[in-house]
Design a protein around this motif. Structure first.
Motif, PDB file in Angstrom:
ATOM      1  N   HIS A 199       0.821  -1.218   0.000  1.00 37.77           N
ATOM      2  CA  HIS A 199       0.000   0.000   0.000  1.00 37.77           C
ATOM      3  C   HIS A 199       0.854   1.268   0.000  1.00 37.77           C
ATOM      4  O   HIS A 199       0.324   2.371  -0.063  1.00 37.77           O
ATOM      5  N   GLY A 200       2.166   1.118   0.155  1.00 39.35           N
ATOM      6  CA  GLY A 200       3.057   2.284   0.161  1.00 39.35           C
ATOM      7  C   GLY A 200       2.855   3.187   1.358  1.00 39.35           C
ATOM      8  O   GLY A 200       3.097   4.397   1.298  1.00 39.35           O
ATOM      9  N   VAL A 201       2.393   2.597   2.472  1.00 33.51           N
ATOM     10  CA  VAL A 201       2.127   3.383   3.682  1.00 33.51           C
ATOM     11  C   VAL A 201       3.430   3.543   4.466  1.00 33.51           C
ATOM     12  O   VAL A 201       4.217   2.600   4.560  1.00 33.51           O
ATOM     13  N   ALA A 202       3.662   4.722   5.010  1.00 37.07           N
ATOM     14  CA  ALA A 202       4.802   4.917   5.906  1.00 37.07           C
ATOM     15  C   ALA A 202       4.409   4.373   7.276  1.00 37.07           C
ATOM     16  O   ALA A 202       3.263   4.543   7.695  1.00 37.07           O
ATOM     17  N   ALA A 203       5.350   3.719   7.956  1.00 38.53           N
ATOM     18  CA  ALA A 203       4.984   3.101   9.239  1.00 38.53           C
ATOM     19  C   ALA A 203       6.066   3.315  10.289  1.00 38.53           C
ATOM     20  O   ALA A 203       7.263   3.316   9.979  1.00 38.53           O
ATOM     21  N   LEU A 204       5.610   3.505  11.518  1.00 37.82           N
ATOM     22  CA  LEU A 204       6.504   3.562  12.676  1.00 37.82           C
ATOM     23  C   LEU A 204       6.035   2.463  13.622  1.00 37.82           C
ATOM     24  O   LEU A 204       4.894   2.488  14.094  1.00 37.82           O
ATOM     25  N   ILE A 205       6.915   1.485  13.837  1.00 37.11           N
ATOM     26  CA  ILE A 205       6.491   0.285  14.562  1.00 37.11           C
ATOM     27  C   ILE A 205       7.394   0.061  15.768  1.00 37.11           C
ATOM     28  O   ILE A 205       8.600  -0.205  15.612  1.00 37.11           O
ATOM     29  N   ALA A 206       6.836   0.187  16.959  1.00 42.07           N
ATOM     30  CA  ALA A 206       7.606  -0.069  18.173  1.00 42.07           C
ATOM     31  C   ALA A 206       7.630  -1.569  18.436  1.00 42.07           C
ATOM     32  O   ALA A 206       6.590  -2.234  18.355  1.00 42.07           O
ATOM     33  N   THR A 207       8.810  -2.078  18.693  1.00 39.15           N
ATOM     34  CA  THR A 207       8.925  -3.503  19.012  1.00 39.15           C
ATOM     35  C   THR A 207      10.135  -3.736  19.913  1.00 39.15           C
ATOM     36  O   THR A 207      11.094  -2.956  19.898  1.00 39.15           O
ATOM     37  N   HIS A 208      10.067  -4.793  20.702  1.00 36.84           N
ATOM     38  CA  HIS A 208      11.232  -5.191  21.499  1.00 36.84           C
ATOM     39  C   HIS A 208      12.021  -6.265  20.760  1.00 36.84           C
ATOM     40  O   HIS A 208      13.057  -6.709  21.233  1.00 36.84           O
ATOM     41  N   ASN A 209      11.494  -6.694  19.612  1.00 39.27           N
ATOM     42  CA  ASN A 209      12.056  -7.850  18.922  1.00 39.27           C
ATOM     43  C   ASN A 209      13.025  -7.401  17.819  1.00 39.27           C
ATOM     44  O   ASN A 209      12.613  -6.888  16.777  1.00 39.27           O
ATOM     45  N   MET A 210      14.333  -7.590  18.053  1.00 45.19           N
ATOM     46  CA  MET A 210      15.337  -7.116  17.084  1.00 45.19           C
ATOM     47  C   MET A 210      15.254  -7.865  15.759  1.00 45.19           C
ATOM     48  O   MET A 210      15.591  -7.314  14.712  1.00 45.19           O
ATOM     49  N   LEU A 212      12.547  -8.802  14.256  1.00 42.08           N
ATOM     50  CA  LEU A 212      11.507  -8.113  13.485  1.00 42.08           C
ATOM     51  C   LEU A 212      12.013  -6.739  13.036  1.00 42.08           C
ATOM     52  O   LEU A 212      11.813  -6.331  11.888  1.00 42.08           O
ATOM     53  N   ALA A 213      12.703  -6.053  13.937  1.00 48.43           N
ATOM     54  CA  ALA A 213      13.185  -4.697  13.625  1.00 48.43           C
ATOM     55  C   ALA A 213      14.129  -4.710  12.426  1.00 48.43           C
ATOM     56  O   ALA A 213      14.077  -3.820  11.576  1.00 48.43           O
ATOM     57  N   ARG A 214      14.974  -5.722  12.334  1.00 47.44           N
ATOM     58  CA  ARG A 214      15.939  -5.795  11.224  1.00 47.44           C
ATOM     59  C   ARG A 214      15.267  -5.941   9.870  1.00 47.44           C
ATOM     60  O   ARG A 214      15.887  -5.731   8.846  1.00 47.44           O
ATOM     61  N   ARG A 215      14.013  -6.342   9.874  1.00 45.50           N
ATOM     62  CA  ARG A 215      13.309  -6.506   8.593  1.00 45.50           C
ATOM     63  C   ARG A 215      12.697  -5.190   8.107  1.00 45.50           C
ATOM     64  O   ARG A 215      12.122  -5.138   7.036  1.00 45.50           O
ATOM     65  N   MET A 216      12.850  -4.144   8.911  1.00 52.24           N
ATOM     66  CA  MET A 216      12.304  -2.845   8.487  1.00 52.24           C
ATOM     67  C   MET A 216      13.407  -2.036   7.802  1.00 52.24           C
ATOM     68  O   MET A 216      14.546  -2.472   7.706  1.00 52.24           O
TER      69      MET A 216
END
Ligand SMILES: Nc1ncnc2c1ncn2[C@@H]1O[C@H](COP(=O)(O)OP(=O)(O)OP(=O)(O)O)[C@@H](O)[C@H]1O
Length: 234
Positions: A199-210, A212-216
């Protein structure tokens, strides 16, 4: 292209937030800057209590900063009336929380239709869009199910579909898979990233899981009330 079209979906400039309880003053954010570029997915990884939820609440216009400014698609939220802020929040921002917050008495389809209808979308269009979105989350066979009849992962997929229903400029997520087991969390996260990218949406995603974070696209953290880049350990 006019200024609004070319503007970053979200821009936070020098944002400060202080909480005062009794004698205690806590400067959670002390002039934080953060820009989300179109289609960019940013992970926010920071220790508990450093201000992740506060930053998300300010970005989502749920709270006002004590100083600094929050701009959505080039519009300064500080210059808007409360009614305008509410409208922008409904139409341009999608929220996903750790817990799904679906309405228990409405089906999956209706939960995804509701925010659209509140934003003025015709029932038929809202229904078509809900069905399409739920299908992309692998839930075409669950449209008429009440949340109580869905698994934890399914409920969270519906919540993400609902957040994207009004085609927001920005998706804000606070530990969106934090309440799921590892396997389900991975699958729901795959669906989330795939759909947000599609969808081309900009996202800010809080997570404790590195992992998952590395996939952003980029990882930021909070340090002394400021947003700073976090270089992932490889
Ligand atoms: N309404 C409030 N009044 C007073 N203090 C608050 C309020 N909201 C948050 N705080 C405090 O501000 C700090 C940051 O809170 P916040 O919820 O933003 O952190 P967080 O990084 O999201 O934490 P977690 O990862 O545990 O959810 C915490 O110390 C919290 O206790």
């Amino acid at each position: 292209m006019n200024e609004t079209q070319s503007a970053a979906p979200l821009r936070m400039d020098g944002v400060a937030r202080r909480y005062i309880s009794g004698e205690e003053t806590l400067d959670v954010l002390r002039g934080a800057d953060l820009t989300l570029h179109p289609g960019e997915i940013v992970a926010l990884v920071a220790p508990s209590g450093t201000g992740k939820s506060t930053l998300l609440h300010l970005a989502g216009l749920l709270e006002k900063p004590d100083a600094g400014c929050v701009m959505l698609a080039g519009q300064d939220a500080g210059a808007l009336t409360d009614a305008q802020r509410t409208q922008i929040r409904r139409e341009q921002i999608g929220f996903v929380y750790q817990f799904h917050h679906l309405l228990a008495e409405f089906t999956a389809r209706e939960n995804v239709m509701l925010p659209q209808m509140i934003a003025g979308v015709a029932r038929k269009t809202a229904r078509t869009r809900a069905d399409e979105l739920l299908a992309t989350f692998g839930l075409a066979h669950r449209l008429d199910h009440l949340p109580g009849k869905l698994s934890g992962g399914e409920k969270q997929r519906v919540a993400i579909a609902r957040a994207l229903a009004n085609r927001p400029q920005v998706l804000l997520a606070d530990e969106p898979t934090g309440n799921l087991d590892v396997h389900t969390s991975d699958a729901v996260f795959d669906a989330l990233l795939q759909t947000v990218r599609a969808h081309g949406v900009a996202a800010l995603i809080a997570t404790h899981n590195m992992d998952l974070a590395r996939r952003m696209d980029r990882i930021v953290t909070l340090r002394d009330g400021l947003v700073v880049a976090l270089a992932p350990a490889t």
